[in-house]
Design a protein around this motif. Structure first.
Motif, mmCIF file in Angstrom:
data_model
loop_
_atom_site.group_PDB
_atom_site.id
_atom_site.type_symbol
_atom_site.label_atom_id
_atom_site.label_comp_id
_atom_site.label_asym_id
_atom_site.label_seq_id
_atom_site.Cartn_x
_atom_site.Cartn_y
_atom_site.Cartn_z
ATOM 1 N N GLN A 39 0.814 -1.210 0.000
ATOM 2 C CA GLN A 39 0.000 0.000 0.000
ATOM 3 C C GLN A 39 0.852 1.266 0.000
ATOM 4 O O GLN A 39 0.336 2.351 0.241
ATOM 5 N N ASP A 40 2.132 1.108 -0.277
ATOM 6 C CA ASP A 40 3.031 2.258 -0.328
ATOM 7 C C ASP A 40 3.575 2.456 -1.735
ATOM 8 O O ASP A 40 3.689 1.508 -2.518
ATOM 9 N N VAL A 41 3.938 3.692 -2.038
ATOM 10 C CA VAL A 41 4.691 4.000 -3.249
ATOM 11 C C VAL A 41 6.033 4.565 -2.790
ATOM 12 O O VAL A 41 6.097 5.384 -1.875
ATOM 13 N N ILE A 42 7.098 4.088 -3.398
ATOM 14 C CA ILE A 42 8.447 4.471 -2.995
ATOM 15 C C ILE A 42 9.118 5.203 -4.153
ATOM 16 O O ILE A 42 9.270 4.639 -5.247
ATOM 17 N N LYS A 43 9.507 6.434 -3.918
ATOM 18 C CA LYS A 43 10.268 7.193 -4.897
ATOM 19 C C LYS A 43 11.734 7.101 -4.484
ATOM 20 O O LYS A 43 12.156 7.709 -3.501
ATOM 21 N N LEU A 44 12.496 6.325 -5.240
ATOM 22 C CA LEU A 44 13.899 6.067 -4.928
ATOM 23 C C LEU A 44 14.775 6.930 -5.830
ATOM 24 O O LEU A 44 14.737 6.801 -7.057
ATOM 25 N N PHE A 45 15.559 7.800 -5.224
ATOM 26 C CA PHE A 45 16.351 8.763 -5.975
ATOM 27 C C PHE A 45 17.732 8.213 -6.313
ATOM 28 O O PHE A 45 18.255 7.331 -5.637
ATOM 29 N N GLY A 46 18.332 8.769 -7.354
ATOM 30 C CA GLY A 46 19.674 8.380 -7.748
ATOM 31 C C GLY A 46 20.710 8.840 -6.735
ATOM 32 O O GLY A 46 20.449 9.742 -5.929
ATOM 33 N N PRO A 69 -5.852 17.687 -1.572
ATOM 34 C CA PRO A 69 -5.992 16.240 -1.795
ATOM 35 C C PRO A 69 -4.665 15.607 -2.202
ATOM 36 O O PRO A 69 -4.311 15.508 -3.377
ATOM 37 N N VAL A 70 -3.915 15.184 -1.207
ATOM 38 C CA VAL A 70 -2.552 14.682 -1.386
ATOM 39 C C VAL A 70 -2.432 13.336 -0.675
ATOM 40 O O VAL A 70 -2.951 13.178 0.444
ATOM 41 N N PRO A 71 -1.751 12.339 -1.285
ATOM 42 C CA PRO A 71 -1.526 11.071 -0.569
ATOM 43 C C PRO A 71 -0.747 11.307 0.719
ATOM 44 O O PRO A 71 0.076 12.225 0.801
ATOM 45 N N ARG A 72 -0.993 10.472 1.708
ATOM 46 C CA ARG A 72 -0.289 10.616 2.990
ATOM 47 C C ARG A 72 1.200 10.296 2.833
ATOM 48 O O ARG A 72 1.570 9.319 2.191
ATOM 49 N N LEU A 73 2.018 11.125 3.440
ATOM 50 C CA LEU A 73 3.454 10.877 3.474
ATOM 51 C C LEU A 73 3.747 9.878 4.577
ATOM 52 O O LEU A 73 3.319 10.055 5.721
ATOM 53 N N ARG A 74 4.483 8.817 4.262
ATOM 54 C CA ARG A 74 4.818 7.792 5.253
ATOM 55 C C ARG A 74 6.145 8.111 5.949
ATOM 56 O O ARG A 74 6.211 8.247 7.150
ATOM 57 N N GLU A 75 7.212 8.251 5.155
ATOM 58 C CA GLU A 75 8.527 8.485 5.749
ATOM 59 C C GLU A 75 9.527 8.894 4.673
ATOM 60 O O GLU A 75 9.297 8.711 3.474
ATOM 61 N N TRP A 80 18.512 7.862 -1.082
ATOM 62 C CA TRP A 80 17.375 8.502 -0.431
ATOM 63 C C TRP A 80 16.064 8.062 -1.082
ATOM 64 O O TRP A 80 15.999 7.839 -2.299
ATOM 65 N N ALA A 81 15.035 7.942 -0.253
ATOM 66 C CA ALA A 81 13.727 7.523 -0.750
ATOM 67 C C ALA A 81 12.624 8.241 0.028
ATOM 68 O O ALA A 81 12.750 8.492 1.224
ATOM 69 N N ILE A 82 11.549 8.566 -0.688
ATOM 70 C CA ILE A 82 10.338 9.111 -0.078
ATOM 71 C C ILE A 82 9.254 8.049 -0.195
ATOM 72 O O ILE A 82 8.988 7.546 -1.302
ATOM 73 N N VAL A 83 8.657 7.693 0.925
ATOM 74 C CA VAL A 83 7.606 6.676 0.952
ATOM 75 C C VAL A 83 6.272 7.357 1.247
ATOM 76 O O VAL A 83 6.157 8.126 2.211
#
Length: 242
Positions: free
Chosen positions: A17-24, A48-54, A62-65
């Motif tokens: 249920q998460d989306v992970i944006k993994l940076f270079g 209306p924005v998806p919840r930020l996990r971590e 670095w990654a934004i979940v």
């Protein structure tokens, strides 16, 4: 993890249920933390924005979940039903909802545009003209998404969610509209771009000339960090300013 999107400096995965944006590896921590902060600010403003996990590190990168939103993009819906005016109405309504917010700690749009024009690679005369035009614009304090396009909107069960807040600023709403207009042109949707500009100006009671005055300023700023293949497109919008 399931790979969803791959770009030169990032990959986007789904993990449950998460989306992970993994940076270079070359993306600095400051850029990642700034994007996550903008995402949080938009959410806290009630947009209306998806919840930020971590914000974390995976394999040393670095990654934004964030919360994964199951659905289709507004662009996919527009492509499937090009004659249905409902989708363009929704698009404009969502952008006006963003513009209706004031996010005091967001970066000033004027500062961002000024910095990027200075780094545009344009000749000194053109840079001076664009900077002068920018200084003459009325400095509003409206939230601006900075990359408001249909592919950054996800539809799910009657709700819409706005993604990718890394360009969030506070400034003039017409500048954000100008950026949307020329970006739709860049991605090969001239008919949609024209229809968007007409409807946005009608619904927001904004003079079309006002949005058009922002176009060369926004295009000149885009030259500051655009891929080499996009330079000719943005240069075209800067022609005739001097």
């Amino acid at each position: 993890m399931e790979l969803i999107v791959q770009r030169p400096n990032k990959r986007i995965y789904r993990r449950g249920q998460d989306v992970i944006k993994l940076f270079g590896e070359d993306v600095p921590a400051s850029s990642v933390l700034s994007e996550a902060t903008n995402h949080a600010r938009a959410f806290e403003a009630g947009l209306p924005v998806p919840r930020l996990r971590e914000v974390t590190k995976l394999d040393g990168k670095w990654a934004i979940v964030a919360e994964f939103i199951e659905g289709e993009t507004l662009l996919e819906r527009m492509d499937a039903e090009p004659e249905n005016p409902e989708w363009l109405e929704l698009f404009v309504r969502l952008q006006m909802e963003v513009h209706g917010q004031y996010i005091p700690k967001a970066q000033r749009l004027q500062d961002k545009l000024e910095r990027k024009i200075a780094a545009s690679g344009l000749d000194a005369t053109t840079r001076y003209e664009l900077q002068t035009r920018l200084e003459a614009m009325h400095p509003e304090k409206k939230a601006s998404h900075g990359d408001f396009i249909p592919s950054n909107i996800i539809l799910r069960e009657g709700s819409a969610f706005i993604l990718d807040w890394n360009q969030l600023t506070q400034g003039n709403a017409a500048a954000d509209a100008a950026n949307t207009w020329i970006t739709l042109e860049k991605y090969g949707y001239p008919g949609l771009a024209a229809a968007y500009l007409k409807l946005y100006c009608e619904r927001s009671d904004t003079a079309r000339q006002h949005v058009m005055k922002w176009a060369p300023i926004v295009a000149g700023a885009a030259l500051g960090d655009c891929p080499a293949g996009d330079r000719a497109f943005y240069l075209k919008w800067c022609e005739g300013v001097v």
